[in-house]
Design a protein around this motif. Structure first.
Motif, PDB file in Angstrom:
ATOM      1  N   ALA A 394     -73.113 -41.537 -50.307  1.00  0.00           N
ATOM      2  CA  ALA A 394     -74.276 -40.790 -49.845  1.00  0.00           C
ATOM      3  C   ALA A 394     -74.362 -39.473 -50.601  1.00  0.00           C
ATOM      4  O   ALA A 394     -73.346 -38.885 -50.989  1.00  0.00           O
ATOM      5  CB  ALA A 394     -74.151 -40.528 -48.349  1.00  0.00           C
ATOM      6  N   ASP A 395     -75.600 -39.027 -50.766  1.00  0.00           N
ATOM      7  CA  ASP A 395     -75.851 -37.726 -51.374  1.00  0.00           C
ATOM      8  C   ASP A 395     -75.900 -36.715 -50.234  1.00  0.00           C
ATOM      9  O   ASP A 395     -76.902 -36.595 -49.524  1.00  0.00           O
ATOM     10  CB  ASP A 395     -77.194 -37.803 -52.116  1.00  0.00           C
ATOM     11  N   GLY A 396     -74.812 -35.992 -50.044  1.00  0.00           N
ATOM     12  CA  GLY A 396     -74.689 -35.085 -48.899  1.00  0.00           C
ATOM     13  C   GLY A 396     -75.578 -33.855 -48.992  1.00  0.00           C
ATOM     14  O   GLY A 396     -75.624 -33.057 -48.047  1.00  0.00           O
ATOM     15  N   ARG A 397     -76.296 -33.707 -50.104  1.00  0.00           N
ATOM     16  CA  ARG A 397     -77.191 -32.537 -50.199  1.00  0.00           C
ATOM     17  C   ARG A 397     -78.285 -32.594 -49.148  1.00  0.00           C
ATOM     18  O   ARG A 397     -78.858 -31.573 -48.780  1.00  0.00           O
ATOM     19  CB  ARG A 397     -77.803 -32.454 -51.604  1.00  0.00           C
ATOM     20  N   ALA A 398     -78.540 -33.822 -48.639  1.00  0.00           N
ATOM     21  CA  ALA A 398     -79.569 -33.953 -47.601  1.00  0.00           C
ATOM     22  C   ALA A 398     -79.180 -33.167 -46.346  1.00  0.00           C
ATOM     23  O   ALA A 398     -80.043 -32.828 -45.527  1.00  0.00           O
ATOM     24  CB  ALA A 398     -79.757 -35.427 -47.264  1.00  0.00           C
ATOM     25  N   LEU A 399     -77.903 -32.855 -46.180  1.00  0.00           N
ATOM     26  CA  LEU A 399     -77.448 -32.135 -44.987  1.00  0.00           C
ATOM     27  C   LEU A 399     -77.805 -30.650 -45.051  1.00  0.00           C
ATOM     28  O   LEU A 399     -77.742 -29.946 -44.046  1.00  0.00           O
ATOM     29  CB  LEU A 399     -75.925 -32.267 -44.841  1.00  0.00           C
ATOM     30  N   ARG A 400     -78.126 -30.191 -46.254  1.00  0.00           N
ATOM     31  CA  ARG A 400     -78.362 -28.748 -46.420  1.00  0.00           C
ATOM     32  C   ARG A 400     -79.514 -28.254 -45.558  1.00  0.00           C
ATOM     33  O   ARG A 400     -79.522 -27.114 -45.117  1.00  0.00           O
ATOM     34  CB  ARG A 400     -78.618 -28.419 -47.893  1.00  0.00           C
ATOM     35  N   GLY A 401     -80.485 -29.136 -45.314  1.00  0.00           N
ATOM     36  CA  GLY A 401     -81.625 -28.769 -44.480  1.00  0.00           C
ATOM     37  C   GLY A 401     -81.163 -28.297 -43.108  1.00  0.00           C
ATOM     38  O   GLY A 401     -81.770 -27.407 -42.494  1.00  0.00           O
ATOM     39  N   ALA A 402     -80.064 -28.859 -42.615  1.00  0.00           N
ATOM     40  CA  ALA A 402     -79.536 -28.464 -41.299  1.00  0.00           C
ATOM     41  C   ALA A 402     -78.446 -27.405 -41.462  1.00  0.00           C
ATOM     42  O   ALA A 402     -77.745 -27.066 -40.499  1.00  0.00           O
ATOM     43  CB  ALA A 402     -78.987 -29.687 -40.578  1.00  0.00           C
ATOM     44  N   GLY A 403     -78.286 -26.906 -42.685  1.00  0.00           N
ATOM     45  CA  GLY A 403     -77.290 -25.859 -42.925  1.00  0.00           C
ATOM     46  C   GLY A 403     -75.861 -26.389 -42.957  1.00  0.00           C
ATOM     47  O   GLY A 403     -74.910 -25.653 -42.709  1.00  0.00           O
ATOM     48  N   LEU A 404     -75.683 -27.671 -43.256  1.00  0.00           N
ATOM     49  CA  LEU A 404     -74.341 -28.266 -43.263  1.00  0.00           C
ATOM     50  C   LEU A 404     -73.903 -28.624 -44.672  1.00  0.00           C
ATOM     51  O   LEU A 404     -74.728 -28.988 -45.508  1.00  0.00           O
ATOM     52  CB  LEU A 404     -74.331 -29.558 -42.442  1.00  0.00           C
ATOM     53  N   ARG A 405     -72.597 -28.543 -44.889  1.00  0.00           N
ATOM     54  CA  ARG A 405     -72.021 -29.115 -46.102  1.00  0.00           C
ATOM     55  C   ARG A 405     -71.385 -30.448 -45.726  1.00  0.00           C
ATOM     56  O   ARG A 405     -71.115 -30.700 -44.538  1.00  0.00           O
ATOM     57  CB  ARG A 405     -70.940 -28.193 -46.664  1.00  0.00           C
ATOM     58  N   ALA A 406     -71.104 -31.251 -46.747  1.00  0.00           N
ATOM     59  CA  ALA A 406     -70.439 -32.535 -46.479  1.00  0.00           C
ATOM     60  C   ALA A 406     -69.150 -32.292 -45.695  1.00  0.00           C
ATOM     61  O   ALA A 406     -68.822 -33.014 -44.748  1.00  0.00           O
ATOM     62  CB  ALA A 406     -70.143 -33.248 -47.798  1.00  0.00           C
ATOM     63  N   LEU A 407     -68.433 -31.240 -46.068  1.00  0.00           N
ATOM     64  CA  LEU A 407     -67.166 -30.908 -45.403  1.00  0.00           C
ATOM     65  C   LEU A 407     -67.363 -30.643 -43.910  1.00  0.00           C
ATOM     66  O   LEU A 407     -66.587 -31.107 -43.074  1.00  0.00           O
ATOM     67  CB  LEU A 407     -66.561 -29.666 -46.064  1.00  0.00           C
ATOM     68  N   ASP A 408     -68.445 -29.916 -43.565  1.00  0.00           N
ATOM     69  CA  ASP A 408     -68.684 -29.600 -42.148  1.00  0.00           C
ATOM     70  C   ASP A 408     -68.919 -30.871 -41.344  1.00  0.00           C
ATOM     71  O   ASP A 408     -68.414 -31.024 -40.228  1.00  0.00           O
ATOM     72  CB  ASP A 408     -69.917 -28.694 -42.005  1.00  0.00           C
ATOM     73  N   LEU A 409     -69.708 -31.779 -41.925  1.00  0.00           N
ATOM     74  CA  LEU A 409     -69.985 -33.030 -41.212  1.00  0.00           C
ATOM     75  C   LEU A 409     -68.674 -33.792 -40.981  1.00  0.00           C
ATOM     76  O   LEU A 409     -68.424 -34.310 -39.886  1.00  0.00           O
ATOM     77  CB  LEU A 409     -70.965 -33.899 -42.008  1.00  0.00           C
TER      78      LEU A 409
END
Ligand SMILES: Cc1ncc(COP(=O)(O)O)c(C=O)c1O
Length: 499
Positions: A394-409
């Motif tokens: 998965a391209d974790g950059r999609a999480l940035r909208g919610a202010g998350l990094r892949a690591l945070d998830l």
């Protein structure tokens, strides 16, 4: 998850002088004699070893408490891409623990170890049938060790042809880090091949490398983006026309077992990670098994010794023994039988499933990964939008909208009772999350995991202040968020009694 809140002391801290929990069996060899006759004085211990003195009950409680602090595939969903933490059926442990296997001394004469030798020989035959290779050696102790053996075979093959100038091994950019490391350890120069727009190996880039310096292409198929190499036959033709060998990193065979075989795809050498496809414990470069196989014509370079079956003239049945190493073999890469108990587990798994069962394994693995990819399409879109095999990146950059990094998830998932996917690998995908559900998980489990990802993203979207916990997690595990750089750079791995 139940979280024990007390830190567990070291077992040495539980020690009380004079306490013990063992009873040794009666000695069954003549006692007496002077120990100095057997060992040189310099090798004799001057003081008793500093072992913890604890009762059996203390040992059981200590290790049970420690085990409960850890995340395990036996306690929760573990979608660790590339490493494949799939469930290990307990019958495999039971069979590996049979007296005749577990109690067998490695130096038992061949005549008394016929059953064990037969298991090894039959496992070799089964792996050859599964991979389409002509012969294989069970000796390597891990995937990476199998790769090193395969690279040494590559070097031996070219040397035997008097073609020592081939010093280059081509490795795709998406490859597992062990591939370039193994090639370099075998003395090759590693040349990276970029990925093309569809996530496969860029064939034009490889064409530019396909000359008289190329010793081999190391390819993982499906690759570490979870994608089947669409041009695998053309890649093999290109490498062979240039005089090189095709090396198959068979770590991902669990996606194709029972459907296609490395030998039929044009590969000359291949290793398997028994833990990923045949459900044995993962040795992680250590006590696992990474058999290496070769096509016809390369058998003489294999490591050994290997078990052989011979007819017994004038007697019924056949006999098994070890075959001596030939002059062209790369030699021993492991003592004795290799990791015998792991090999027994893999053979038990193969026999339990049979050909049709193994084919179903790869079918379910691919179905599960594609289903999860579809469930997570909004929160974690794939880096390359193609049907995936046993895992997807998965391209974790999609999480940035919610202010998350892949690591945070990943950290937050632990608080939901799930192990994190592999993160930040492969390196060619920014904020990569590599998700491999494996064939053993139910549809309900996949949906629960997707629900947890959505819940974390929805909570994070409430804003940094309202959802601070998501970025500070895990909050409910025995160990919270640690300084990862310090843990990697300055790990404390030894216990010093005087400290
Ligand atoms: C694609 C690939 N190659 C090689 C390896 C190395 O295997 P091991 O960890 O058994 O040394 C792995 C790890 O699972 C892998 O995923």
């Amino acid at each position: 998850m139940t979280v024990p809140d007390q830190p567990e002391p070291l077992i040495f801290d539980l020690s009380q002088p004079g306490r013990g929990g063992m009873a040794l069996p009666r000695v069954d060899v003549p006692e007496g004699g002077d120990v100095e006759d057997l060992l040189p004085a310099a090798a004799l211990r001057q003081a008793p070893p500093r072992l913890p003195e604890v009762s059996e009950l203390q040992v059981v409680r200590h290790f049970t408490r420690l085990a409960r602090r850890n995340f395990a595939v036996d306690t929760g969903f573990y979608p660790l891409g590339s490493c494949t933490m799939k469930y290990n059926p307990k019958i495999n442990d039971e069979l590996a623990g049979l007296d005749g296997f577990a109690g067998l001394h490695p130096y038992t004469p061949d005549a008394w170890a016929q059953g064990a030798l037969r298991v090894l020989w039959e496992l070799e035959q089964a792996l050859c049938r599964i991979t389409g290779m002509a012969a294989c050696s069970l000796q390597p102790a891990a995937g990476a060790h199998g790769e090193l053996a395969g690279m040494l075979i590559t070097a031996a093959y070219h040397r035997a042809r008097g073609d020592g100038a081939r010093r280059r091994v081509a490795v795709p950019a998406s490859a597992h880090g062990t591939n370039p490391a193994s090639a370099a350890m075998a003395g090759f120069e590693v040349v990276e091949v970029p990925a093309d727009a569809r996530g496969g190996t860029d064939i034009e880039a490889l064409r530019a490398l396909a000359d008289e310096r190329l010793a081999a292409l190391m390819l993982t198929n499906p690759n570490t983006l979870g994608l089947f190499e669409e041009n695998v036959a053309a890649l093999a033709d290109l490498v062979h026309a240039a005089g090189g060998l095709m090396y198959y990193d068979g770590a991902n065979l669990n996606a194709v077992v029972g459907r296609v075989r490395p030998g039929d795809m044009g590969f000359d050498i291949c290793h398997l990670n028994l833990h990923k496809t045949f459900s044995t414990p993962h040795g992680m470069g250590g006590p696992g098994a990474g058999p290496v196989g070769v096509r016809a014509g390369l058998e003489r370079f294999l490591p050994g010794p290997r078990p052989v079956r011979r007819d017994r003239p004038g007697e019924p049945g056949e006999a098994f023994s070890w075959e001596d190493l030939g002059p062209d073999s790369i030699g021993r890469v492991r003592a004795l039988y290799g990791n015998f108990a792991v090999l027994v587990r893999a053979y038990a798994y193969i026999l339990t499933h049979g050909g049709e069962g193994l084919r179903a394994v790869s079918g379910h693995a691919v179905l599960a990964a594609n289903y999860l990819k579809m469930l997570l399409a909004d929160a974690l879109p794939p880096a390359v939008d193609r049907p995936c095999m046993h895992e997807y990146v998965a391209d974790g950059r999609a999480l940035r909208g919610a202010g998350l990094r892949a690591l945070d998830l990943c950290k937050a998932l632990l608080d939901h009772g799930f192990h994190a996917p592999t993160m930040y690998f492969p390196l060619i995908v920014e904020e990569a999350l590599m998700i491999e559900p494996t064939e053993t998980e139910s549809r309900q489990m996949l949906e629960a995991f997707a629900d947890a990802v959505h819940a974390i993203v929805a909570e994070a979207a409430r804003g940094a202040e309202a959802s601070a916990g998501v970025r500070q997690g895990p909050l409910e595990t025995p160990v919270g968020r640690i300084d990862e750089a310090r843990a990697a750079r300055r790990p404390v791995l030894r216990w010093w009694p005087e400290a």
